[in-house]
Design an enzyme around this catalytic site. Structure first.
Site, PDB file in Angstrom:
ATOM      1  N   ASP A 239      68.148  58.377  20.687  1.00 57.04           N
ATOM      2  CA  ASP A 239      67.787  58.862  22.090  1.00 57.04           C
ATOM      3  C   ASP A 239      66.746  57.733  22.461  1.00 57.04           C
ATOM      4  O   ASP A 239      66.063  57.355  21.552  1.00 57.04           O
ATOM      5  CB  ASP A 239      67.506  59.936  22.720  1.00 57.04           C
ATOM      6  CG  ASP A 239      67.224  60.207  24.053  1.00 57.04           C
ATOM      7  OD1 ASP A 239      68.353  60.810  24.644  1.00 57.04           O
ATOM      8  OD2 ASP A 239      66.304  59.874  24.739  1.00 57.04           O
TER       9      ASP A 239
ATOM     10  N   HIS B 136      64.039  58.082  24.091  1.00 55.91           N
ATOM     11  CA  HIS B 136      62.909  58.603  24.090  1.00 55.91           C
ATOM     12  C   HIS B 136      62.544  59.508  22.925  1.00 55.91           C
ATOM     13  O   HIS B 136      63.568  59.859  22.242  1.00 55.91           O
ATOM     14  CB  HIS B 136      62.886  59.771  25.438  1.00 55.91           C
ATOM     15  CG  HIS B 136      63.442  59.145  26.659  1.00 55.91           C
ATOM     16  ND1 HIS B 136      64.496  59.223  27.338  1.00 55.91           N
ATOM     17  CD2 HIS B 136      62.497  58.443  27.556  1.00 55.91           C
ATOM     18  CE1 HIS B 136      64.521  58.401  28.438  1.00 55.91           C
ATOM     19  NE2 HIS B 136      63.236  58.143  28.662  1.00 55.91           N
TER      20      HIS B 136
ATOM     21  N   TYR C 129      72.629  58.236  30.953  1.00 55.52           N
ATOM     22  CA  TYR C 129      72.675  58.302  32.326  1.00 55.52           C
ATOM     23  C   TYR C 129      73.261  57.384  33.120  1.00 55.52           C
ATOM     24  O   TYR C 129      73.373  57.608  34.503  1.00 55.52           O
ATOM     25  CB  TYR C 129      71.069  58.572  32.827  1.00 55.52           C
ATOM     26  CG  TYR C 129      70.380  59.550  32.052  1.00 55.52           C
ATOM     27  CD1 TYR C 129      70.710  60.942  32.221  1.00 55.52           C
ATOM     28  CD2 TYR C 129      69.598  59.274  31.063  1.00 55.52           C
ATOM     29  CE1 TYR C 129      69.977  61.840  31.271  1.00 55.52           C
ATOM     30  CE2 TYR C 129      68.841  60.121  30.351  1.00 55.52           C
ATOM     31  CZ  TYR C 129      69.208  61.509  30.236  1.00 55.52           C
ATOM     32  OH  TYR C 129      68.324  62.336  29.648  1.00 55.52           O
TER      33      TYR C 129
ATOM     34  N   ASP D  90      70.863  56.358  26.152  1.00 54.60           N
ATOM     35  CA  ASP D  90      70.144  55.958  27.268  1.00 54.60           C
ATOM     36  C   ASP D  90      69.085  54.608  26.740  1.00 54.60           C
ATOM     37  O   ASP D  90      68.609  54.141  27.659  1.00 54.60           O
ATOM     38  CB  ASP D  90      69.195  57.020  27.777  1.00 54.60           C
ATOM     39  CG  ASP D  90      68.351  57.951  26.793  1.00 54.60           C
ATOM     40  OD1 ASP D  90      68.506  57.600  25.670  1.00 54.60           O
ATOM     41  OD2 ASP D  90      67.594  58.800  27.302  1.00 54.60           O
TER      42      ASP D  90
ATOM     43  N   HIS E 110      63.778  67.416  23.790  1.00 51.46           N
ATOM     44  CA  HIS E 110      62.244  67.435  24.230  1.00 51.46           C
ATOM     45  C   HIS E 110      61.751  69.015  24.311  1.00 51.46           C
ATOM     46  O   HIS E 110      60.458  69.351  24.607  1.00 51.46           O
ATOM     47  CB  HIS E 110      62.260  66.967  25.746  1.00 51.46           C
ATOM     48  CG  HIS E 110      62.316  65.339  25.793  1.00 51.46           C
ATOM     49  ND1 HIS E 110      61.610  64.545  25.016  1.00 51.46           N
ATOM     50  CD2 HIS E 110      63.229  64.734  26.680  1.00 51.46           C
ATOM     51  CE1 HIS E 110      62.073  63.378  25.272  1.00 51.46           C
ATOM     52  NE2 HIS E 110      63.067  63.406  26.217  1.00 51.46           N
TER      53      HIS E 110
HETATM   54  C1  SP5 Z   1      67.130  63.980  27.345  1.00 53.22           C
HETATM   55  C2  SP5 Z   1      66.215  62.867  27.884  1.00 53.22           C
HETATM   56  O1  SP5 Z   1      66.714  61.533  27.847  1.00 53.22           O
HETATM   57  N1  SP5 Z   1      65.233  63.291  28.616  1.00 53.22           N
HETATM   58  C3  SP5 Z   1      64.647  62.055  29.361  1.00 53.22           C
HETATM   59  C4  SP5 Z   1      63.587  62.468  30.235  1.00 53.22           C
HETATM   60  C5  SP5 Z   1      62.869  61.326  30.667  1.00 53.22           C
HETATM   61  N2  SP5 Z   1      62.673  61.643  31.774  1.00 53.22           N
HETATM   62  C6  SP5 Z   1      61.479  60.807  32.518  1.00 53.22           C
HETATM   63  C7  SP5 Z   1      61.568  60.828  33.847  1.00 53.22           C
HETATM   64  C8  SP5 Z   1      60.834  59.639  34.499  1.00 53.22           C
HETATM   65  C9  SP5 Z   1      61.026  59.655  35.964  1.00 53.22           C
HETATM   66  N3  SP5 Z   1      62.160  59.187  36.231  1.00 53.22           N
HETATM   67  C10 SP5 Z   1      62.343  58.379  37.446  1.00 53.22           C
HETATM   68  C11 SP5 Z   1      63.538  57.985  37.561  1.00 53.22           C
HETATM   69  C12 SP5 Z   1      63.606  57.566  39.106  1.00 53.22           C
HETATM   70  N4  SP5 Z   1      64.216  58.725  39.580  1.00 53.22           N
HETATM   71 ZN    ZN Z   2      66.469  60.070  26.621  1.00 53.55          ZN
END
Ligand code: SP5
Ligand code: ZN
Length: 359
Positions: free
Chosen positions: A211, A213, A339, A301, A175
């Site tokens: 990934d 995302h 995760y 993920d 990212h």
């Molecule tokens: C490297 C990678 O996979 N980064 C991913 C980042 C995505 N994060 C988005 C977060 C959105 C909020 N998550 C809330 C989860 C509940 N705590």
């Molecule tokens: Zn990700």
């Protein structure tokens, strides 16, 4: 005893990657437990070495390999902001235990004004960071640098003739753009590896990002480059998912890089068959371009049990994706997201098993 699935695979890592403890994330204004935790790295190391991978220490690389991809000011900021935060008394006087930005110099704020470096550390904190979820604390820089070194060491191995090498990078990287970090990422490990492969004479390089995302940082870094292809399949940002502002299908590259970027956004709920068809589309692109080396941004993920995405890929899906990609040529695998601690190790072992089987 049967041969182990990952026998002989170099798994490059550094114990320094455990030292980054973001201690949560500020999401929608509330500090909550984060999912990008140090234990991810130890879980992954245990899983891949138990499957036969050979633990290989990352070697320290010169910052020239970092500035080949990133703005030197971003690197300097990441290397120093925690010490400035501590010296500024934010922890001692205000109980602010991590660097969290609160003012962001967006184009709409600055207009034609010059970018400045604010005098206050809490003002500077937003200059290179685009969200509130990507915190910096003691040990963060050592881990950030070590993750980049792991990616560079794996790239060195592949440049020297190793067919497949795995970089156990933490924190992840895809990212982060040339000059802005976010999404739990700080330096873009995969882009740094891809650039190092280019510099080693690998010819055209392809980054395949599986990934969950979109890797907006990697896309941005190579967006005008004809020699580095970027292809990603990911949960559709248009359906409401991070990184929200990038990852759409009409982003195809610009200038000399037109056509060398491909996004395949997928509906929430997408499972193995449709996900693997998208992997196949990216692999066809890479074949057509005759890339000399591939960097895989391996986030797991997209798996069904992961808390950060609604994709529904199985471990066998990851194994089959590995087979498809492993057939393309030499591969540097760079760890990104994933995760769900109970299943994380098995998912990465499955993907790596497929990569070696397909090679
Ligand atoms: C490297 C990678 O996979 N980064 C991913 C980042 C995505 N994060 C988005 C977060 C959105 C909020 N998550 C809330 C989860 C509940 N705590
Ligand atoms: Zn990700």
């Amino acid at each position: 005893m049967p041969t182990q699935a990952l026998a002989g695979l170099p798994a490059v890592w550094s114990a320094d990657c455990l030292r980054h403890d973001p201690a949560g994330e500020v999401w929608l204004g509330v500090w909550e437990a984060g999912t990008e935790v140090p234990e991810r790295a130890s879980v992954l190391l245990d899983a891949v070495t138990q499957a036969g991978a050979v633990k290989t220490d990352a070697t320290s690389h010169d910052t020239s390999a970092l500035v080949a991809v990133h703005d030197p000011e971003l690197i300097e900021h990441l290397a120093t902001v925690w010490d400035q935060w501590r010296a500024g008394g934010y922890e001692r006087d205000y109980g602010r235990t991590r660097v969290v930005p609160y003012v962001f110099p967006t184009p709409g704020l600055l207009g034609d004004l010059p970018m400045r470096s604010p005098a206050a550390t809490h003002g500077r904190a937003g200059r290179f960071c685009y969200d509130t979820m990507t915190l910096v604390g003691p040990g963060s820089w050592e881990a950030i640098k070590a993750a980049a070194d792991a990616a560079l060491t794996a790239a060195d191995l592949v440049a020297a003739g190793t067919r497949t090498a795995y970089a156990l990078c933490r924190p992840p990287g895809h990212h982060t753009t040339k000059s802005a970090y976010g999404g739990s990422c700080y330096l873009n490990n995969a882009a740094i590896a891809a650039e190092a492969l280019c510099a080693s004479g690998a010819g055209r390089v392809a980054v395949i990002d599986i990934d969950a995302h979109h890797g907006n940082g990697t896309q941005a870094i190579f967006y005008d480059r004809p020699d580095v292809y970027y292809g990603s399949l990911h949960v559709d940002p248009g359906a409401g998912w991070f990184p929200h502002y990038a990852g759409y299908a009409d982003e195809r590259g610009t200038g000399d890089g037109a056509g060398a970027n491909r996004n395949l956004p997928l509906a929430p709920g997408t499972a193995d068959d449709d996900w693997l068809a998208a992997v196949g589309t990216l692999c066809a692109d890479v074949r057509e371009r005759r890339a000399g080396a591939v960097v895989v941004s391996l986030g797991v993920d997209a798996a069904a049990g992961d808390p950060e995405s609604p994709l529904q890929v199985s471990a066998d899906g990851y194994r089959r994706a590995g087979e498809l990609i492993g057939a393309l040529g030499p591969v540097v695998v760079v760890q990104e997201g994933g995760y769900d601690l109970p299943t994380l190790g098995g998912l990465v072992v499955a993907a790596l098993t497929g990569l070696l089987a397909g090679a």
